[in-house]
Design an enzyme around this catalytic site. Structure first.
Site, PDB file in Angstrom:
ATOM      1  CD  GLU A 127      -2.934  -1.173   2.319  1.00  0.00           C
ATOM      2  OE1 GLU A 127      -2.851  -0.298   3.201  1.00  0.00           O
ATOM      3  OE2 GLU A 127      -3.727  -2.118   2.390  1.00  0.00           O
ATOM      4  CG  HIS A 244      -8.710   5.973   2.945  1.00  0.00           C
ATOM      5  ND1 HIS A 244      -8.798   5.803   1.584  1.00  0.00           N
ATOM      6  CD2 HIS A 244      -8.059   4.886   3.417  1.00  0.00           C
ATOM      7  CE1 HIS A 244      -8.224   4.643   1.257  1.00  0.00           C
ATOM      8  NE2 HIS A 244      -7.766   4.080   2.348  1.00  0.00           N
ATOM      9  NE  ARG A 290      -4.131   5.358   3.916  1.00  0.00           N
ATOM     10  CZ  ARG A 290      -4.572   4.465   4.745  1.00  0.00           C
ATOM     11  NH1 ARG A 290      -4.993   4.822   5.936  1.00  0.00           N
ATOM     12  NH2 ARG A 290      -4.621   3.202   4.396  1.00  0.00           N
ATOM     13  CG  HIS A 347      -9.370   6.076   7.079  1.00  0.00           C
ATOM     14  ND1 HIS A 347     -10.364   5.142   6.878  1.00  0.00           N
ATOM     15  CD2 HIS A 347      -8.200   5.382   7.113  1.00  0.00           C
ATOM     16  CE1 HIS A 347      -9.815   3.927   6.819  1.00  0.00           C
ATOM     17  NE2 HIS A 347      -8.508   4.052   6.970  1.00  0.00           N
ATOM     18  NE  ARG A 382      -3.820   4.553  10.622  1.00  0.00           N
ATOM     19  CZ  ARG A 382      -4.299   3.822   9.620  1.00  0.00           C
ATOM     20  NH1 ARG A 382      -3.575   2.833   9.100  1.00  0.00           N
ATOM     21  NH2 ARG A 382      -5.484   4.064   9.117  1.00  0.00           N
TER      22      ARG A 382
HETATM   23  C1  SIN Z   1      -7.302   0.630   3.476  1.00  0.00           C
HETATM   24  O1  SIN Z   1      -7.581  -0.528   3.242  1.00  0.00           O
HETATM   25  O2  SIN Z   1      -6.998   1.430   2.613  1.00  0.00           O
HETATM   26  C2  SIN Z   1      -7.347   1.097   4.891  1.00  0.00           C
HETATM   27  C3  SIN Z   1      -6.256   0.505   5.652  1.00  0.00           C
HETATM   28  C4  SIN Z   1      -5.746   1.506   6.617  1.00  0.00           C
HETATM   29  O3  SIN Z   1      -6.454   2.423   7.007  1.00  0.00           O
HETATM   30  O4  SIN Z   1      -4.570   1.419   6.972  1.00  0.00           O
END
Ligand code: SIN
Length: 540
Positions: A127, A244, A290, A347, A382
């Site tokens: 990610e 998010h 993010r 988020h 985060r």
């Molecule tokens: C996501 O699946 O994008 C959320 C996971 C997260 O908030 O770390």
């Protein structure tokens, strides 16, 4: 629903209330991780506002980041966590997170959590802002649900733990010398419970509901933070709310989370002209931190909708993302075939109740872990999928401290507080309207892009709303008051921080200050300090 009397084994006719060794408020990953350990030495009562599985944990999609690849991976996980946190991560907290993560995840596996595998090997995805693939997932995009269900299965088999659903925290019980001795709770039938405990853990999650647009479930109303604040605990870094980047965006539809793992599996972001705009924003493009992606989407979104595009990904995306695919099908959309409209939504709260790495707050007898707490592990922003790991690691560390501190049960009948039930009770519809007003204004004036003018306007709105704060002991009235407290803390800290850092972006101060400082809110005062340890020592 079991009655509390049968749950905690107290004498139900005891007018003084019930007592347990350990009270845990919240049944997500942090609360359950702690409860499992605490049960080894005493009685544990876990309370939660709705059904047991209804926590932010259950909604986590993408996965749990963990360095299972040995020392090099641990070191890189630390580097990535520090880099995402934009200069404000407490290094010791982050070190504990990444070093203890593999052991705690191994435990989860032993307790029956089933992560996705390929040819017998754990599957790993990537990610945003991760330098390598290290994210475990379950049932494609239902990682949190699998963890919540397996932890609950494990906890249910432990005789020392009692689980109480549909129970809302009203306030903490504070005795002499600011010692927290339990909590006053509202049960599902509107009755009031006084639970005395040697140690109380707030693992009540975040506060996404303070914003009109959020990926969080309805239960995320910042109750633990508000209770701790009212009891006199220090709270830190409340201006750092993570938005998010990719929540579903269609008129009338919920802001459903479209996991960052979609981008990890190749999704790109395109603007209204079909341009892949993240290439010009950051070397990591769609996998940038993010805050960077969320701001870029907001800017691009001013000229028309922004879309996630996976049409080029040669993979059966229904199989990899079954939950997201099922949700999108309701809107006649298909990841393999269609562009999917997205925009950011609130988020995750990086700030929270000030704790040391063992969950100790500034009040004796009170501990906090998970999203309700702030150990500084995420700094100003985060890293994706570090939140489940945080709950797991710091829930366990808090339990160790709760056991080690050996707080004696100072059980003094004369000190039981009485709770006055106000005669007035705001009608339900009025409470809902009041909450909606607060959330809409927070989104507009204290959201992703902020400035002094908007934040000051929000401060005035909060002052105006103060005169009409919902009264009474209904769950929603309690939540309304908690949301008000959390909103006030966010706005105060956001106004005081005259710089942009991580998730906190001030349009009137777009640069970093030279020094990265934490904001500390303590008894109606705000100050800044270099480290959370310094804050802890001075505010205790
Ligand atoms: C996501 O699946 O994008 C959320 C996971 C997260 O908030 O770390």
């Amino acid at each position: 629903m079991p009655s509390v009397a049968s749950s905690v084994g107290s004498n139900p006719s005891d007018p003084r209330g019930h007592h347990v060794d350990f009270l845990v408020i919240g049944a997500g990953i942090a609360g359950l991780s702690a409860a499992i350990r605490l049960a080894g030495v005493g009685s544990v009562l876990v309370v939660t506002k709705e059904e047991l599985a209804e926590s932010n944990t259950s909604y986590a999609q993408g996965g749990i980041a963990v360095a299972m690849g040995g020392d090099e991976d641990v070191a890189l996980h630390l580097d990535d966590t520090l880099a995402a946190g934009d200069g404000l991560v407490e290094k010791e907290s982050a070190r504990l997170l990444v070093e203890q993560g593999p052991v705690r995840v191994q435990e989860l596996l032993e307790w029956g959590t089933s992560f996705d595998r390929e040819n017998g090997q754990l599957m790993l995805t990537r990610e945003g802002a991760h330098s390598r693939s290290r994210i475990l997932h379950a049932n494609g995009d239902a990682t949190g649900r699998e963890i919540a269900v397996s932890l609950l299965r494990h906890v249910r088999a432990i005789p020392n733990v009692r689980l109480l659903e549909w129970t809302t925290g009203i306030d903490l019980i504070v005795e002499q010398h600011n010692r927290v001795a339990g909590a006053i709770l509202l049960d599902g039938e509107g009755g009031i419970l006084k639970i005395y405990a040697r140690a109380t853990l707030l693992a009540s999650g975040g506060a996404g509901q303070v914003y009109s647009d959020t990926t969080n479930p309805a239960v995320a109303t910042g109750d633990g933070i508000a209770m701790a604040w009212r009891a006199g605990a220090a709270v830190v870094d409340m201006e750092f709310y993570q938005f998010h980047p990719t929540a579903f965006s269609a008129p009338g539809a919920p802001r459903f989370l479209l996991s960052e793992a979609l981008r990890g599996e190749g999704a790109i972001l395109v603007n209204a002209s079909g341009e892949r705009f993240m290439l010009k924003e950051h070397p990591l493009a769609e996998l940038a931190p993010r805050d960077v992606v969320a701001r870029a989407i907001t800017r691009e979104g001013m000229d028309g909708p922004v879309h996630l595009d996976m049409r080029h990904v040669a993979k059966d995306l229904h199989e990899r993302f079954p939950g997201i695919s099922a949700f999108l099908a309701k809107y006649h959309l298909d990841l393999n075939r269609d562009l999917v409209p997205v925009r950011p939504a609130a988020h995750y709260l990086m700030g929270g109740i000030l704790t040391d790495v063992h969950g100790r707050t500034t009040l004796p007898g009170l501990y906090a872990a998970g999203e309700a707490a702030c150990t500084g592990v995420h700094g100003a922003n985060r890293l994706a999928s570090n939140s489940l790991l945080e709950g797991l690691v710091f829930g366990a560390l808090a339990a160790e401290a709760m056991m080690a501190d050996r707080i004696s049960n100072l059980f003094r009948p004369e000190s039981f507080p009485s709770i006055s039930v106000p005669a007035e009770r705001t009608p339900d519809e009025q409470v809902e309207r009041w909450i909606e007003d607060l959330r809409n204004n927070m989104w507009k004036f204290a959201g992703l892009l902020r400035d002094a003018q908007g934040l000051q306007l929000m401060q005035h709105k909060l002052q105006a709303l103060a005169g009409t704060i919902p009264q009474g002991l209904s769950r929603r009235a309690i939540e309304a008051r908690n949301l008000y407290t959390v909103a006030s803390l966010i706005v105060t800290a956001a106004l005081a921080r005259c710089e942009s850092r991580g998730a906190h972006f001030r349009m009137d101060y777009p640069q970093h200050n030279a020094e990265a400082l934490h904001s500390v809110l303590y008894r109606n005062d705000i100050s800044f300090c270099r480290s959370l340890l310094e804050a802890f020592v001075t505010q205790q």
